[in-house]
Motif scaffolding. Structure first.
Motif, PDB file in Angstrom:
ATOM      1  N   LYS A   1       0.839  -1.167   0.009  1.00 56.44           N
ATOM      2  CA  LYS A   1      -0.029   0.086  -0.023  1.00 56.44           C
ATOM      3  C   LYS A   1       0.902   1.249   0.013  1.00 56.44           C
ATOM      4  O   LYS A   1       0.394   2.338  -0.207  1.00 56.44           O
ATOM      5  N   LEU A   2       2.037   0.989   0.643  1.00 55.88           N
ATOM      6  CA  LEU A   2       3.104   2.227   0.341  1.00 55.88           C
ATOM      7  C   LEU A   2       3.809   2.470  -0.673  1.00 55.88           C
ATOM      8  O   LEU A   2       4.686   3.309  -0.788  1.00 55.88           O
ATOM      9  N   GLY A   3       3.578   1.612  -1.654  1.00 57.63           N
ATOM     10  CA  GLY A   3       4.422   1.541  -2.849  1.00 57.63           C
ATOM     11  C   GLY A   3       5.500   0.595  -3.095  1.00 57.63           C
ATOM     12  O   GLY A   3       6.338   0.708  -4.042  1.00 57.63           O
ATOM     13  N   PHE A   4       5.702  -0.343  -2.167  1.00 61.44           N
ATOM     14  CA  PHE A   4       6.596  -1.365  -2.167  1.00 61.44           C
ATOM     15  C   PHE A   4       6.375  -2.338  -3.293  1.00 61.44           C
ATOM     16  O   PHE A   4       5.095  -2.801  -3.267  1.00 61.44           O
ATOM     17  N   THR A   5       7.268  -2.866  -4.135  1.00 60.93           N
ATOM     18  CA  THR A   5       6.915  -4.068  -4.803  1.00 60.93           C
ATOM     19  C   THR A   5       8.011  -5.295  -4.533  1.00 60.93           C
ATOM     20  O   THR A   5       9.002  -5.014  -3.893  1.00 60.93           O
ATOM     21  N   LEU A   6       7.521  -6.179  -4.896  1.00 61.16           N
ATOM     22  CA  LEU A   6       8.068  -7.857  -4.513  1.00 61.16           C
ATOM     23  C   LEU A   6       9.278  -7.678  -5.410  1.00 61.16           C
ATOM     24  O   LEU A   6       9.286  -7.731  -6.691  1.00 61.16           O
ATOM     25  N   PHE A   7      10.585  -8.240  -4.815  1.00 60.61           N
ATOM     26  CA  PHE A   7      11.517  -8.438  -5.870  1.00 60.61           C
ATOM     27  C   PHE A   7      12.217  -9.939  -5.373  1.00 60.61           C
ATOM     28  O   PHE A   7      13.150 -10.341  -6.235  1.00 60.61           O
ATOM     29  N   GLY A   8      11.667 -10.442  -4.503  1.00 64.15           N
ATOM     30  CA  GLY A   8      12.194 -11.782  -4.125  1.00 64.15           C
ATOM     31  C   GLY A   8      11.371 -12.572  -3.308  1.00 64.15           C
ATOM     32  O   GLY A   8      10.470 -11.923  -2.493  1.00 64.15           O
ATOM     33  N   GLN A   9      11.374 -13.789  -3.105  1.00 66.33           N
ATOM     34  CA  GLN A   9      10.588 -14.677  -2.236  1.00 66.33           C
ATOM     35  C   GLN A   9      11.276 -16.151  -1.959  1.00 66.33           C
ATOM     36  O   GLN A   9      11.679 -16.461  -2.673  1.00 66.33           O
ATOM     37  N   ILE A  10      11.321 -16.461  -0.689  1.00 64.80           N
ATOM     38  CA  ILE A  10      11.722 -17.805  -0.106  1.00 64.80           C
ATOM     39  C   ILE A  10      10.338 -18.455   0.297  1.00 64.80           C
ATOM     40  O   ILE A  10       9.818 -18.019   1.345  1.00 64.80           O
ATOM     41  N   ASP A  11      10.128 -19.684  -0.330  1.00 68.57           N
ATOM     42  CA  ASP A  11       8.991 -20.225  -0.080  1.00 68.57           C
ATOM     43  C   ASP A  11       9.338 -21.285   1.139  1.00 68.57           C
ATOM     44  O   ASP A  11      10.405 -21.681   1.420  1.00 68.57           O
ATOM     45  N   ASP A  12       8.361 -21.566   1.988  1.00 73.38           N
ATOM     46  CA  ASP A  12       8.522 -22.486   3.161  1.00 73.38           C
ATOM     47  C   ASP A  12       9.417 -22.040   4.101  1.00 73.38           C
ATOM     48  O   ASP A  12      10.299 -22.773   4.805  1.00 73.38           O
ATOM     49  N   HIS A  13       9.576 -20.502   4.307  1.00 70.62           N
ATOM     50  CA  HIS A  13      10.321 -19.952   5.392  1.00 70.62           C
ATOM     51  C   HIS A  13       9.709 -18.874   6.238  1.00 70.62           C
ATOM     52  O   HIS A  13       9.468 -17.951   5.708  1.00 70.62           O
ATOM     53  N   PRO A  14       9.242 -19.340   7.273  1.00 72.60           N
ATOM     54  CA  PRO A  14       9.565 -20.676   8.095  1.00 72.60           C
ATOM     55  C   PRO A  14       8.312 -21.553   7.359  1.00 72.60           C
ATOM     56  O   PRO A  14       7.597 -21.138   6.603  1.00 72.60           O
ATOM     57  N   PRO A  15       8.498 -23.112   8.026  1.00 72.22           N
ATOM     58  CA  PRO A  15       7.739 -23.834   7.227  1.00 72.22           C
ATOM     59  C   PRO A  15       6.157 -23.567   7.077  1.00 72.22           C
ATOM     60  O   PRO A  15       5.621 -22.938   8.094  1.00 72.22           O
ATOM     61  N   GLY A  16       5.575 -23.658   6.271  1.00 72.11           N
ATOM     62  CA  GLY A  16       4.232 -23.185   5.802  1.00 72.11           C
ATOM     63  C   GLY A  16       3.980 -21.705   5.458  1.00 72.11           C
ATOM     64  O   GLY A  16       2.736 -21.402   5.427  1.00 72.11           O
ATOM     65  N   HIS A  17       5.089 -21.026   5.482  1.00 71.39           N
ATOM     66  CA  HIS A  17       5.033 -19.398   5.264  1.00 71.39           C
ATOM     67  C   HIS A  17       5.822 -19.153   4.004  1.00 71.39           C
ATOM     68  O   HIS A  17       6.555 -20.097   3.648  1.00 71.39           O
ATOM     69  N   GLN A  18       6.065 -18.022   3.762  1.00 65.31           N
ATOM     70  CA  GLN A  18       6.930 -17.366   2.914  1.00 65.31           C
ATOM     71  C   GLN A  18       7.733 -15.938   3.387  1.00 65.31           C
ATOM     72  O   GLN A  18       6.995 -15.406   4.243  1.00 65.31           O
ATOM     73  N   ARG A  19       8.975 -15.835   2.835  1.00 67.10           N
ATOM     74  CA  ARG A  19       9.654 -14.807   3.144  1.00 67.10           C
ATOM     75  C   ARG A  19       9.614 -13.831   2.218  1.00 67.10           C
ATOM     76  O   ARG A  19      10.074 -14.478   1.057  1.00 67.10           O
ATOM     77  N   PHE A  20       9.107 -12.548   2.277  1.00 70.01           N
ATOM     78  CA  PHE A  20       9.168 -11.820   0.868  1.00 70.01           C
ATOM     79  C   PHE A  20      10.228 -10.702   1.008  1.00 70.01           C
ATOM     80  O   PHE A  20      10.346 -10.076   2.181  1.00 70.01           O
ATOM     81  N   PHE A  21      10.772 -10.231  -0.051  1.00 64.23           N
ATOM     82  CA  PHE A  21      11.691  -9.131  -0.328  1.00 64.23           C
ATOM     83  C   PHE A  21      11.237  -8.041  -1.007  1.00 64.23           C
ATOM     84  O   PHE A  21      10.714  -8.474  -2.217  1.00 64.23           O
ATOM     85  N   LEU A  22      10.902  -6.936  -0.543  1.00 65.30           N
ATOM     86  CA  LEU A  22      10.445  -5.653  -1.245  1.00 65.30           C
ATOM     87  C   LEU A  22      11.369  -4.584  -1.414  1.00 65.30           C
ATOM     88  O   LEU A  22      12.078  -4.308  -0.550  1.00 65.30           O
ATOM     89  N   GLN A  23      11.027  -3.722  -2.299  1.00 66.60           N
ATOM     90  CA  GLN A  23      11.695  -2.486  -2.635  1.00 66.60           C
ATOM     91  C   GLN A  23      10.674  -1.384  -3.033  1.00 66.60           C
ATOM     92  O   GLN A  23       9.638  -1.670  -3.376  1.00 66.60           O
ATOM     93  N   LYS A  24      11.262  -0.106  -2.739  1.00 66.33           N
ATOM     94  CA  LYS A  24      10.568   0.924  -3.294  1.00 66.33           C
ATOM     95  C   LYS A  24      11.526   1.999  -3.726  1.00 66.33           C
ATOM     96  O   LYS A  24      12.508   2.339  -2.900  1.00 66.33           O
ATOM     97  N   ARG A  25      11.560   2.041  -4.994  1.00 69.02           N
ATOM     98  CA  ARG A  25      12.273   3.370  -5.789  1.00 69.02           C
ATOM     99  C   ARG A  25      11.703   4.656  -5.176  1.00 69.02           C
ATOM    100  O   ARG A  25      10.748   4.692  -5.360  1.00 69.02           O
ATOM    101  N   LEU A  26      12.726   5.441  -4.681  1.00 68.56           N
ATOM    102  CA  LEU A  26      12.432   7.006  -4.458  1.00 68.56           C
ATOM    103  C   LEU A  26      12.638   8.029  -5.526  1.00 68.56           C
ATOM    104  O   LEU A  26      13.365   7.604  -6.567  1.00 68.56           O
TER     105      LEU A  26
END
Length: 155
Positions: A130-155
């Motif tokens: 909602k603040l303008g960040f976009t996804l640039f990477g993801q690790i699935d099953d980290h922790p188990p059953g979830h994901q870890r997302f990497f986001l960025q926002k260009r200024l």
């Protein structure tokens, strides 16, 4: 290779090698600094000085106690948000948006070109988008059953 374990340390010794590899969950206070110093030196040789500076936006209660906020660092013209905690009672009140606004304003003042962070699927991905960040990477099953997302926002 020979390994031995004692109180959270595994010392790996190979014959004919002038160094030891130590696996530990209890490093000495100066160990992190020694690693960081070597990495900073290498990075500076390769890419120039990072200009690394701490950036914190604190949420304090009426007594002056810190109860949440943002902890990050600017370097190489980007802000990395390492930690962000918004107390439950403040969620949905606009304080989080304001907190991120202060961090973004400071990042801009420091000449940053962007902000990056990571969050888990059970945390605040939607808030950041909602603040303008976009996804640039993801690790699935980290922790188990979830994901870890990497986001960025260009200024």
């Amino acid at each position: 290779m020979k390994g031995s374990q004692a109180s959270g340390r595994i010392v790996i010794v190979e014959a004919m090698r002038p160094v030891q590899l130590i696996v530990t969950d209890d490093p000495a206070p100066g160990d992190r600094e020694a690693i960081a110093r070597g990495l900073v030196c290498y990075n500076t040789e390769a890419a120039g000085p990072s200009g690394s500076r701490l950036l914190a936006v604190l949420i304090q209660d009426e007594t002056g106690a810190t109860i949440g906020g943002l902890w990050g660092r600017t370097g190489y013209d980007w802000l990395y948000v390492e930690l962000l905690h918004l107390p439950r009672q403040l969620r949905g009140t606009g304080v989080g948006r304001e907190l991120m606004g202060y961090a973004e304003a400071e990042a801009r003042a420091r000449g940053c070109r962007g902000i990056w962070l990571d969050t888990f699927s059970f945390q605040a991905r939607g808030f950041y988008e909602k603040l303008g960040f976009t996804l640039f990477g993801q690790i699935d099953d980290h922790p188990p059953g979830h994901q870890r997302f990497f986001l960025q926002k260009r200024l």
